[in-house]
Design a protein around this motif. Structure first.
Motif, short mmCIF file in Angstrom:
data_model
loop_
_atom_site.label_atom_id
_atom_site.label_comp_id
_atom_site.label_asym_id
_atom_site.label_seq_id
_atom_site.Cartn_x
_atom_site.Cartn_y
_atom_site.Cartn_z
N TYR A 98 0.83 -1.20 0.00
CA TYR A 98 0.00 0.00 0.00
C TYR A 98 0.87 1.26 0.00
O TYR A 98 0.64 2.18 -0.79
CB TYR A 98 -0.94 0.02 1.21
CG TYR A 98 -1.62 1.37 1.35
CD1 TYR A 98 -2.70 1.70 0.54
CD2 TYR A 98 -1.14 2.31 2.24
CE1 TYR A 98 -3.29 2.94 0.63
CE2 TYR A 98 -1.73 3.56 2.34
CZ TYR A 98 -2.81 3.87 1.53
OH TYR A 98 -3.38 5.11 1.62
N GLU A 99 1.85 1.32 0.88
CA GLU A 99 2.69 2.51 0.96
C GLU A 99 3.49 2.72 -0.32
O GLU A 99 3.66 3.85 -0.77
CB GLU A 99 3.62 2.45 2.18
CG GLU A 99 2.90 2.59 3.51
CD GLU A 99 2.21 3.93 3.73
OE1 GLU A 99 2.43 4.87 2.94
OE2 GLU A 99 1.43 4.03 4.69
N MET A 101 2.51 1.79 -3.33
CA MET A 101 1.52 2.27 -4.29
C MET A 101 1.23 3.75 -4.05
O MET A 101 1.15 4.55 -4.99
CB MET A 101 0.23 1.45 -4.17
CG MET A 101 -0.88 1.82 -5.14
SD MET A 101 -2.06 3.11 -4.62
CE MET A 101 -2.48 2.68 -2.97
N TRP A 102 1.11 4.16 -2.78
CA TRP A 102 0.79 5.54 -2.46
C TRP A 102 1.94 6.48 -2.86
O TRP A 102 1.71 7.56 -3.41
CB TRP A 102 0.46 5.69 -0.98
CG TRP A 102 0.02 7.08 -0.64
CD1 TRP A 102 0.68 7.98 0.13
CD2 TRP A 102 -1.17 7.73 -1.07
NE1 TRP A 102 -0.02 9.15 0.21
CE2 TRP A 102 -1.17 9.02 -0.52
CE3 TRP A 102 -2.25 7.35 -1.88
CZ2 TRP A 102 -2.19 9.94 -0.76
CZ3 TRP A 102 -3.26 8.27 -2.10
CH2 TRP A 102 -3.23 9.54 -1.54
N HIS A 105 1.80 6.91 -6.51
CA HIS A 105 0.66 7.75 -6.85
C HIS A 105 0.96 9.23 -6.61
O HIS A 105 0.50 10.09 -7.35
CB HIS A 105 -0.55 7.32 -6.03
CG HIS A 105 -1.77 8.15 -6.24
ND1 HIS A 105 -2.50 8.13 -7.40
CD2 HIS A 105 -2.37 9.06 -5.43
CE1 HIS A 105 -3.51 8.97 -7.30
NE2 HIS A 105 -3.45 9.55 -6.12
N ARG A 106 1.76 9.53 -5.59
CA ARG A 106 2.03 10.92 -5.20
C ARG A 106 3.36 11.46 -5.71
O ARG A 106 3.72 12.60 -5.42
CB ARG A 106 1.98 11.05 -3.68
CG ARG A 106 0.63 10.77 -3.06
CD ARG A 106 -0.42 11.77 -3.46
NE ARG A 106 0.03 13.10 -3.10
CZ ARG A 106 -0.49 14.23 -3.56
NH1 ARG A 106 -1.48 14.18 -4.41
NH2 ARG A 106 -0.02 15.40 -3.20
N LEU A 158 3.10 13.59 0.39
CA LEU A 158 2.41 12.31 0.55
C LEU A 158 1.05 12.45 1.23
O LEU A 158 0.37 11.45 1.48
CB LEU A 158 3.28 11.34 1.37
CG LEU A 158 4.53 10.83 0.67
CD1 LEU A 158 5.42 10.08 1.65
CD2 LEU A 158 4.17 9.95 -0.51
N LYS A 160 0.49 13.31 4.27
CA LYS A 160 0.57 12.74 5.61
C LYS A 160 0.86 13.86 6.60
O LYS A 160 1.36 14.92 6.23
CB LYS A 160 1.65 11.66 5.67
CG LYS A 160 1.30 10.45 4.82
CD LYS A 160 2.31 9.35 4.98
CE LYS A 160 1.96 8.15 4.15
NZ LYS A 160 1.10 7.22 4.83
N CYS A 166 4.06 10.39 9.57
CA CYS A 166 5.20 10.54 8.68
C CYS A 166 6.29 11.28 9.48
O CYS A 166 6.17 12.48 9.72
CB CYS A 166 4.81 11.32 7.44
SG CYS A 166 6.15 11.59 6.27
#
Length: 173
Positions: A98-99, A101-102, A105-106, A158, A160, A166
């Protein structure tokens, strides 16, 4: 003047025609369910050839890769999660995926994120400046390293909260 004639019961009330109407209504329903099952994937291919997308055995445990954290002066890492040892391996794998992928994405939000993936490090392999006093935490999910002056802005990129989910931790103090 014309007289009204009795035409009999309405179409839906006639015995034979009512069954025909129900039949015609049921056909699209059955076809729709069949298409939904096919699209939904409830029918598995009977082929035993592995395509490489599924593990060869459903009982095969997820494997984790551990990485030593780089501890170069002037650099920081973003610690995204501090994990307790009781967490299931499969859950840790999902968190890493997940992280990663994130971050991908960012990465358009900050070029420093380009090519970064979430990494996992054991407590014994993190930089001394990062080891928390609480011994419950045995694994750390992080990305980096980055120049220390850039790291806090990456938490914002991100989406966060800096110092909450973070932590831009300097690897040497």
């Amino acid at each position: 003047m014309q007289s009204a004639r009795y035409a009999g019961p309405p179409l839906f009330a006639r015995g034979h025609n009512r069954r025909t109407l129900v039949l015609w209504a049921a056909i699209p329903l059955v076809v729709g369910i069949g298409i939904g099952v096919l699209i939904g994937g409830n029918l598995r291919p009977s082929s035993s050839v592995s395509t490489g997308t599924f593990p060869t055995s459903p009982n095969e445990p997820a494997q984790l890769e551990y990485t030593d954290m780089p501890c170069d002066p002037g650099s920081s890492v973003l610690v995204l999660h501090s994990l307790e040892g009781s967490m299931q391996t499969s859950d840790v794998k999902v968190l890493l995926d997940y992280e990663t992928m994130w971050v991908k994405h960012r990465e358009s939000a900050n070029p420093a994120l380009s090519g970064q993936t979430a990494l996992l490090t054991r407590r014994d392999d993190v930089c001394d400046a990062i080891v928390p006093e609480d011994s419950r935490f045995t694994q750390f999910v992080w990305i980096g390293p980055f120049p220390s002056d850039v790291a806090p802005s990456l938490c914002e990129a991100l989406l966060k909260v800096t110092w909450k989910n973070c932590i831009p931790a300097q690897v040497v103090r």
